[in-house]
Design an enzyme around this catalytic site. Structure first.
Site, PDB file in Angstrom:
ATOM      1  N   ARG A  26     -31.901 -24.914  -9.297  1.00 30.73           N
ATOM      2  CA  ARG A  26     -31.913 -24.775 -10.760  1.00 30.73           C
ATOM      3  C   ARG A  26     -32.572 -23.460 -11.177  1.00 30.73           C
ATOM      4  O   ARG A  26     -32.185 -22.822 -12.151  1.00 30.73           O
ATOM      5  CB  ARG A  26     -32.630 -25.979 -11.402  1.00 30.73           C
ATOM      6  CG  ARG A  26     -32.956 -25.783 -12.871  1.00 30.73           C
ATOM      7  CD  ARG A  26     -33.244 -27.065 -13.627  1.00 30.73           C
ATOM      8  NE  ARG A  26     -34.098 -27.993 -12.932  1.00 30.73           N
ATOM      9  CZ  ARG A  26     -35.421 -27.863 -12.779  1.00 30.73           C
ATOM     10  NH1 ARG A  26     -36.067 -26.810 -13.270  1.00 30.73           N
ATOM     11  NH2 ARG A  26     -36.110 -28.783 -12.129  1.00 30.73           N
TER      12      ARG A  26
ATOM     13  N   TYR B 294     -17.736 -20.108 -34.612  1.00 30.95           N
ATOM     14  CA  TYR B 294     -17.121 -21.199 -33.855  1.00 30.95           C
ATOM     15  C   TYR B 294     -17.688 -22.536 -34.369  1.00 30.95           C
ATOM     16  O   TYR B 294     -18.896 -22.653 -34.587  1.00 30.95           O
ATOM     17  CB  TYR B 294     -17.398 -20.993 -32.351  1.00 30.95           C
ATOM     18  CG  TYR B 294     -17.081 -22.209 -31.531  1.00 30.95           C
ATOM     19  CD1 TYR B 294     -15.791 -22.744 -31.531  1.00 30.95           C
ATOM     20  CD2 TYR B 294     -18.054 -22.848 -30.774  1.00 30.95           C
ATOM     21  CE1 TYR B 294     -15.495 -23.879 -30.799  1.00 30.95           C
ATOM     22  CE2 TYR B 294     -17.762 -23.982 -30.032  1.00 30.95           C
ATOM     23  CZ  TYR B 294     -16.468 -24.498 -30.054  1.00 30.95           C
ATOM     24  OH  TYR B 294     -16.179 -25.623 -29.339  1.00 30.95           O
TER      25      TYR B 294
ATOM     26  N   ASP C 148     -22.123 -12.773 -30.417  1.00 32.54           N
ATOM     27  CA  ASP C 148     -21.283 -13.606 -29.548  1.00 32.54           C
ATOM     28  C   ASP C 148     -20.021 -12.782 -29.276  1.00 32.54           C
ATOM     29  O   ASP C 148     -19.178 -12.591 -30.147  1.00 32.54           O
ATOM     30  CB  ASP C 148     -20.948 -14.921 -30.268  1.00 32.54           C
ATOM     31  CG  ASP C 148     -20.090 -15.846 -29.416  1.00 32.54           C
ATOM     32  OD1 ASP C 148     -19.420 -15.361 -28.490  1.00 32.54           O
ATOM     33  OD2 ASP C 148     -20.075 -17.063 -29.695  1.00 32.54           O
TER      34      ASP C 148
ATOM     35  N   LYS D 225     -14.041 -18.543 -21.387  1.00 33.28           N
ATOM     36  CA  LYS D 225     -12.878 -17.871 -21.949  1.00 33.28           C
ATOM     37  C   LYS D 225     -12.481 -16.679 -21.075  1.00 33.28           C
ATOM     38  O   LYS D 225     -12.107 -16.867 -19.942  1.00 33.28           O
ATOM     39  CB  LYS D 225     -13.194 -17.475 -23.396  1.00 33.28           C
ATOM     40  CG  LYS D 225     -13.852 -18.607 -24.216  1.00 33.28           C
ATOM     41  CD  LYS D 225     -12.939 -19.801 -24.314  1.00 33.28           C
ATOM     42  CE  LYS D 225     -13.438 -20.994 -25.095  1.00 33.28           C
ATOM     43  NZ  LYS D 225     -14.807 -21.366 -25.125  1.00 33.28           N
TER      44      LYS D 225
END
Ligand code: P1T
Length: 446
Positions: free
Chosen positions: A77, A130, A207, A232
């Site tokens: 992690r 978004y 973004d 994306k």
């Protein structure tokens, strides 16, 4: 914290990213062009075996020779070879970047940044974001940490209106450019200079999901943080959900805090996903050029169709912010765009600018739905940025979480259709759009 990588376009004598308006010409004959970095940064041959492609390291934990004596990894992690390598790739790809942090989704990335602001902070966000980002700001962070968000039309508002939105506790400005789904363009250097003039000196986050590091380099325009839904374009094959933050060298303290939260919150991607996304990123430059060229052709086709009311593609000469789109191109995209326009002629005056198009179909919800269900190559699905073309209905899909009244103000109406133009043969894409438009037009006639 040592920068993951300081890339060539970004580094200046003081090691800082360029300030507002700082745009470099791409260097001739250097070994650090965008595509070269995409393929090589973070992807050295394996020292032990010589493997050219990094092995996938699935181990969750790492042997220590004595307590605290290890080879740089303790627990997966906190860091693992695949994530570290991919973060190095990302820092190199996002021009002006020095630190990159990967997360398990774009939304987890958003959550981690907003949590880093602490309780009762205020942020300014572009009004057209978004839907999931809007939902997190207004329904999660507002409830759990008292976050106050002022949504502002950062595209059209004048300086005084934007200044009036600042408060003493304004810690962040959230920009999406172009916005999802109406492709509004924000002048990033302008917002950066407004932010710098305010006493609370908020960070400016962009973004950069829609344009990817290929078309836009917000850190070179003075932004402090770039965020991506890597789901994306960067991964590019619709098979990984992941997000990232990239920061310039002079934001080491902010990067340190976010690195702490990345581990403490633990919304981290798997080693396998990092490996896949790193593979995807190697062709980002090739894909983005093809997405842009195809999207420009599809946008031009839509523009002359009698079944279309309005086409929104900032690369079109008729887009009201076409000049800003050109000015805001990254140095490497500008080289591509100038060459493209020279080679392909410029009768219509546009240029490739990413793969996203929104358009208003003549008619309403029924026509939009018929278009979406009639298209054969454009699959009706959420998401974007994969090699395959997708189409969706923002009002009922990606932006369904935005209240109807706000959607109406933003222009996310029932006849708005969003296309993610893939890299298939452009003639086939145009033929598909043409037949789907004819099918939709038949609804009105029936
Ligand atoms: O889906 P995820 O990886 O969690 O990323 C969220 C996100 C953040 N920012 C932008 C600009 C986005 O477009 C997204 C996700 N968007 C879609 C799924 C979509 O179809 O628009």
């Amino acid at each position: 914290m040592t920068p993951a990588v300081l890339n060539a376009e970004a580094s200046t004598s003081n090691g800082h990213a360029n300030g507002a308006n700082g745009v470099h010409a791409a260097k001739k004959g250097s070994l650090d062009g965008f595509g070269t970095r995409a393929i090589h940064a973070g992807s050295e041959a394996n020292e032990e075996t010589g493997a050219v492609i990094p092995p996938i390291s699935l181990s969750t934990t790492y042997k220590q020779d004595a307590i605290g004596k290890h080879k740089g990894f303790e627990y997966s992690r906190s860091g693992n070879p695949n994530r570290n390598a991919f973060e190095t790739t990302l820092a190199a790809l996002e021009s002006g970047g020095a630190y990159a942090l990967a997360f398990s989704s774009g939304s987890a990335t958003t959550a981690t940044v907003l949590q880093s602001l602490g309780p009762d902070a205020h942020i300014i966000s572009v009004n057209d974001v978004y839907g999931g980002t809007f939902r997190y700001m207004t329904r999660v962070a507002a409830e759990n940490q008292g976050l106050q968000t002022t949504f502002v039309d950062l595209e059209n508002a004048d300086d005084d209106t934007i200044r009036a939105a600042f408060r003493p506790n304004t810690k962040l400005i959230w920009i999406e450019s172009p916005t999802n789904p109406t492709l509004r363009l924000i002048d990033i250097p302008r917002i950066v200079s407004l932010a710098r003039s305010m006493p609370s000196d908020p960070l400016v986050l962009v973004d950069n999901t829609f344009l990817s590091p290929f078309y836009s380099s917000p850190l070179l325009q003075g932004a402090d943080i770039v965020m991506h839904s890597l789901t994306k374009y960067v991964n590019g094959h619709s098979d990984v959900v992941m997000g990232a933050l990239v920061l310039p060298a002079h934001r080491a303290a902010v990067a340190e805090k976010l690195r702490f939260l990345q581990n403490a919150i633990g919304a981290v991607p798997s080693a396998y996903d990092c490996w896949l996304a790193q593979r995807g990123a190697k062709t980002l430059h090739l894909r983005m050029k093809a997405h842009g060229a195809n999207a420009l052709a599809v946008a031009r086709f839509l523009q002359q169709s009698p079944h279309v009311e309005e086409v929104i593609y900032p690369g079109l000469a008729t887009h009201p912010r076409n000049d800003l789109a050109y000015r805001s191109l990254s140095p490497h995209a500008r080289v591509f765009v100038d060459r493209y326009v020279k080679e392909h002629g410029d009768e219509a005056g546009g240029f490739p600018y990413g793969g996203m198009i929104s358009f208003r179909i003549r008619g309403g919800a029924d026509e939009a739905e018929r278009f979406l269900t009639s298209a054969r190559l454009f699959t009706l699905a959420e998401s974007l940025g994969g090699v395959e073309s997708l189409a969706e209905h923002p009002a009922r899909m990606t932006h369904g979480s935005i209240p109807p009244a706000e959607r109406a103000l933003l222009g996310i109406g029932d006849n708005l259709v969003r296309l993610s133009v893939g890299v298939e043969e452009v003639e086939d894409l145009i033929a598909d759009v043409e037949q789907a438009l004819e099918a939709a037009a038949a609804v009105s006639k029936a």
